[in-house]
Design an enzyme around this catalytic site. Structure first.
Site, PDB file in Angstrom:
ATOM      1  N   HIS A  96      18.160  89.431  55.474  1.00 51.63           N
ATOM      2  CA  HIS A  96      19.606  89.273  55.295  1.00 51.63           C
ATOM      3  C   HIS A  96      20.105  89.928  54.009  1.00 51.63           C
ATOM      4  O   HIS A  96      21.304  89.896  53.749  1.00 51.63           O
ATOM      5  CB  HIS A  96      19.947  87.787  55.300  1.00 51.63           C
ATOM      6  N   ASP A  97      19.202  90.457  53.195  1.00 48.71           N
ATOM      7  CA  ASP A  97      19.610  91.125  51.952  1.00 48.71           C
ATOM      8  C   ASP A  97      19.524  92.640  52.052  1.00 48.71           C
ATOM      9  O   ASP A  97      19.689  93.341  51.048  1.00 48.71           O
ATOM     10  CB  ASP A  97      18.717  90.665  50.787  1.00 48.71           C
ATOM     11  N   ASP A 155      13.398  80.572  47.425  1.00 50.97           N
ATOM     12  CA  ASP A 155      14.342  81.630  47.076  1.00 50.97           C
ATOM     13  C   ASP A 155      14.298  81.970  45.586  1.00 50.97           C
ATOM     14  O   ASP A 155      14.336  81.067  44.748  1.00 50.97           O
ATOM     15  CB  ASP A 155      15.762  81.134  47.434  1.00 50.97           C
ATOM     16  N   GLU A 184       9.800  84.277  47.579  1.00 48.97           N
ATOM     17  CA  GLU A 184      10.482  85.542  47.353  1.00 48.97           C
ATOM     18  C   GLU A 184      10.303  85.898  45.879  1.00 48.97           C
ATOM     19  O   GLU A 184      10.735  85.158  45.000  1.00 48.97           O
ATOM     20  CB  GLU A 184      11.968  85.385  47.683  1.00 48.97           C
ATOM     21  N   ASP A 222      14.627  77.233  54.050  1.00 50.70           N
ATOM     22  CA  ASP A 222      14.921  78.027  52.851  1.00 50.70           C
ATOM     23  C   ASP A 222      15.238  77.055  51.726  1.00 50.70           C
ATOM     24  O   ASP A 222      16.086  76.174  51.889  1.00 50.70           O
ATOM     25  CB  ASP A 222      16.144  78.917  53.134  1.00 50.70           C
TER      26      ASP A 222
HETATM   27  C1  GLC Z   1      17.705  85.626  47.309  1.00 51.84           C
HETATM   28  C2  GLC Z   1      18.426  85.569  48.648  1.00 51.84           C
HETATM   29  C3  GLC Z   1      19.770  86.213  48.492  1.00 51.84           C
HETATM   30  C4  GLC Z   1      20.544  85.457  47.445  1.00 51.84           C
HETATM   31  C5  GLC Z   1      19.764  85.313  46.140  1.00 51.84           C
HETATM   32  C6  GLC Z   1      20.360  84.259  45.269  1.00 51.84           C
HETATM   33  O1  GLC Z   1      17.469  86.919  46.903  1.00 51.84           O
HETATM   34  O2  GLC Z   1      17.634  86.165  49.637  1.00 51.84           O
HETATM   35  O3  GLC Z   1      20.467  86.268  49.694  1.00 51.84           O
HETATM   36  O4  GLC Z   1      21.739  86.122  47.178  1.00 51.84           O
HETATM   37  O5  GLC Z   1      18.433  84.926  46.344  1.00 51.84           O
HETATM   38  O6  GLC Z   1      20.146  82.999  45.837  1.00 51.84           O
END
Ligand code: GLC
Ligand code: CA
Length: 558
Positions: free
Chosen positions: A330-331, A200, A257, A99
Site C-alpha cells: 500500500h506504500d 509498522d 517493517e 497491523d
Molecule cells: C509504514 C506504513 C505506511 C505509514 C507509515 C507510518 O511505513 O506502511 O503506510 O504511512 O508506516 O505509519
C-alpha cells in the site's frame, strides 16, 4: 535440516481494507467486504491474510494514525464483524496477521489529547516533547512526509516530535508505561484470535534524546536524521520485550517493517536464537528506480541495482533469519506499472514479476490486485489523489514553482495512491467495488483487468499466481536453498539459482522487449519446467531463446 516453521512455507495476502470490497454501498471497503471475499482469497492458495489498519482513525495517514487501538472504525464495521471475519479465516484454514502501529498514535488519541492539556499529566510523558532552541524547533530533523518533524504547541510552549505526519505524534518508548500499554493492546487482539503481527515502522522506536542537528537537504532547512533514530541498539531490547511478553508465550508470529538496515542489525533482529522477530520486511528494497531516498525523483529501473539489492538480502538472511518477499504494497505504486511493461506486455510482464520475486528465499507477500496485474489508476486530475505524502509533496512542488502537469505525471508514477485505488472485481460500475460512490476513483482499465474475467481465463495473471503458489510450496530448494544470481551486471536479464542439497532451481526472467538468449548452466540439463509465462520455453542445446518479457523456472532433483 530443521523443519520449516509454518510461516516460512506460507504465502501472505495483504489487504488494504478501504479499497478491497465495500459490502454496504457507502463507497468504503469494509470488514464484511473482506469476509464476503474470503473464498476468493483462499482460492489463491495463500495461508495468511494481513490487513492494513481498520481501527478508529481520523485517516490523516491512511489509517496508520490510530485514535483507538481497541475499536474498529465505524467506516469498517463493528467488533462482531471482526469476529466473524477472523472465524471465517480460521474456518478456511488460514491465519490472520494484524497491523500494529506502535511508533506513533493519532493526535486525536485520548493519550495525546491529555498530554496537550497538561504538562503534569502522566500522558505528557507518553510522547516526546521538547523546548525549542533559540525560538525554533529543537532540531532540524525532517519529517518523512515533508517539512519539520517538530510541531509547536503554544499552550505548552513546547514542540512534539512526529517522524511522520503532524497528526502522528511519536510515542515515547523510554516510558515503561507506554510499553505496558502496548503489551496490553497486543494481548487484547491475541485474545480475539489474531495469529501474528506486522509491526509498522518499528525500527524507529528509539530516538537519540539529544536530537542533534543534521545536514540540511538541498533547498530546505531540514535534513534526514535517520542515523539518529533508525535501528538504534535500544530497539533490540524493545523487540525482546514484545517477544518474551506476548509473541512467544502466545505463539504469535511477527514480521517487522524495517528500513535503513545494515547486515549486522538485520541478523540481530531476525536471528531465531535471540528471540526478537520472526521475519523482516525491508521497506527500502524497491528504491531502485529513484534518486536515493527521494521517491519523487524517479529514474528508470536499474535492474543490476535491483539484483544486487535482492542478492544482498538473500545472502544476509540465509541461515540467519527470514525475509518477506514483495513486489508491491500500500506504500508503493503498482509493480506492473513500475517494473513491467504495462503498454505492450501487461499480462506477460505481470507474471514475470511474480516469477522473478517469489522463487527467492522468504515468504511471499502478495498485495491485493497484483495477482490480477492491476496498474496504477492513471488519474487525470490532481484532485483524485488522497494520500498525505502525495498532497504534501505536491504543495511543496507547486510552492517551488513547478507545474501542475509535472506533478500529475509524477504522482501518477510515484505516489502511494498508485497502489491504493479500489480493487477491480468485475466489469460492472466502479469495477464492482461498490454500488455507491467510491472513496477513491477506480482504475480506468477495470473492464479489461478484473478478477471475474481472469477467473475464466486459464492464462490470466490470476491463474498464474495460483499455479506459482502451488508449485513453490514444500519445495526444499525454494525453502532452504542458497541463492546465487547469474549475470548480475546484465541490464535486461534477472536470473538466479536456488541450491539445496537434494534439489536445484533456476528462475529466468527477461525484463525487456528484446529477444535474448542465455546459456543454461550444464547442471540444469534434463531439468523439469516448474512454471512459465509463455507456452513453453524454447531451449535447444542448452541455450534458452527468450521471447520479450519471457519468464520461467526450472527444477532438478539430484
Ligand atoms: C509504514 C506504513 C505506511 C505509514 C507509515 C507510518 O511505513 O506502511 O503506510 O504511512 O508506516 O505509519
Ligand atoms: Ca462500506
Amino acid at each position: 535440516m530443521e523443519k520449516a516453521k509454518w510461516w516460512q512455507d506460507a504465502a501472505v495476502y495483504q489487504i488494504y481494507p478501504r479499497s478491497f470490497y465495500d459490502s454496504n454501498g457507502d463507497g468504503i471497503g469494509d470488514i464484511k467486504g473482506i469476509t464476503e471475499k474470503l473464498d476468493y482469497i483462499a482460492s489463491l492458495g495463500v495461508d495468511v491474510i494481513w490487513s492494513s489498519p481498520f481501527f478508529v482513525s481520523p485517516w490523516a495517514d491512511g489509517g496508520y494514525d490510530i485514535a483507538d487501538y481497541r475499536n474498529i472504525s465505524p467506516d469498517f464495521g463493528t467488533m462482531e464483524d471482526f469476529e466473524e471475519m477472523i472465524a471465517g479465516i480460521h474456518e478456511r484454514g488460514m491465519k490472520f496477521m494484524m497491523d500494529f502501529v506502535g511508533n506513533h498514535t493519532s493526535d486525536e488519541h485520548p493519550w495525546f489529547q491529555a498530554a496537550l492539556k497538561d504538562k503534569e499529566s502522566p500522558y505528557h510523558d507518553y510522547y516526546i516533547f521538547r523546548k525549542g532552541r533559540d525560538g525554533r524547533e529543537p532540531s532540524n530533523w525532517a519529517s518523512i512526509f515533508g517539512g519539520s518533524a517538530w510541531e509547536y504547541v503554544p499552550e505548552l510552549d513546547e514542540y512534539y516530535l512526529h517522524l511522520f505526519a503532524k497528526k502522528q505524534p511519536d510515542l515515547n518508548w523510554e516510558n515503561p508505561k507506554v510499553v505496558s500499554e502496548v503489551l496490553d493492546i497486543l494481548d487484547f487482539w491475541a485474545d480475539k484470535g489474531v495469529d501474528g503481527y506486522r509491526l509498522d515502522a518499528i525500527n524507529y522506536l528509539y530516538k537519540e534524546p539529544d536530537f542533534p542537528d543534521v545536514e540540511p537537504m538541498s533547498g530546505s532547512p531540514y535534513g534526514f536524521a535517520t542515523e539518529h533514530y533508525a535501528n538504534k541498539p535500544k530497539v533490540h531490547e524493545h523487540f525482546r520485550t514484545l517477544h518474551d511478553k506476548v509473541m512467544a508465550p502466545r505463539g504469535l508470529t511477527t514480521v517487522a517493517e524495517v528500513a535503513y538496515l545494515d547486515e549486522e542489525t538485520a541478523r540481530g533482529y531476525a536471528d531465531p536464537a535471540r528471540g526478537e522477530l520472526d521475519a523482516l520486511y525491508p521497506f527500502d528494497l524497491l528504491n531502485v528506480d529513484q534518486e536515493g531516498y527521494d521517491k519523487f525523483s524517479p529514474l528508470p529501473l536499474d535492474l543490476p541495482k535491483l539484483k544486487k539489492a535482492l542478492s544482498h538480502w538473500q545472502n544476509v538472511m540465509h541461515d540467519h533469519g527470514w525475509l518477506a518477499l514483495f513486489i508491491g504494497n500500500h506504500d508503493q505504486p503498482r509493480a506492473l506499472s513500475r517494473f513491467g511493461d504495462e503498454d505492450q506486455y501487461p499480462v506477460r510482464s505481470a507474471k514475470l514479476l511474480a516469477n522473478a520475486m517469489y522463487f527467492l528465499q522468504g515468504t511471499p507477500y502478495i498485495y491485493q490486485g497484483d495477482e490480477l496485474g492491476m496498474t496504477v489508476p492513471h488519474y487525470t486530475e490532481l484532485s483524485q489523489f488522497r494520500d498525505v505524502e502525495a498532497i504534501n509533496a505536491l504543495k511543496e512542488g507547486l510552492a517551488r514553482g513547478e507545474s501542475k502537469e509535472h506533478w500529475l505525471k509524477l504522482l501518477d508514477k510515484r505516489s502511494r495512491d498508485g497502489g491504493r485505488a479500489p480493487f477491480s472485481w468485475d466489469t460492472s460500475d466502479h469495477a464492482g467495488f461498490t454500488t455507491g460512490r467510491p472513496w477513491m476513483d477506480v482504475c480506468a482499465n477495470y473492464k479489461d483487468i478484473n478478477a471475474e474475467l481472469e477467473e475464466h481465463d486459464a492464462d490470466s495473471v490470476l491463474n498464474f499466481y495460483r499455479r506459482l503458489l502451488k508449485v513453490r510450496k514444500g519445495r526444499s530448494s525454494v525453502l532452504y536453498g542458497r541463492t546465487e544470481f547469474l549475470e548480475i551486471e546484465d541490464p535486461k536479464l534477472l536470473i538466479y539459482e536456488r541450491i539445496a542439497e537434494d534439489e536445484i532451481l533456476i528462475s529466468v526472467n527477461n525484463f525487456s522487449r528484446d529477444e535474448l538468449s542465455f546459456r543454461l548452466p550444464d547442471k540444469f540439463q534434463g531439468a523439469e519446467l516448474l512454471i512459465s509465462n509463455c507456452r513453453k520455453p524454447d531451449i535447444r542445446d542448452g541455450v534458452a531463446r527468450l521471447r520479450p518479457w519471457e519468464a520461467f523456472t526450472l527444477i532438478k532433483t539430484n
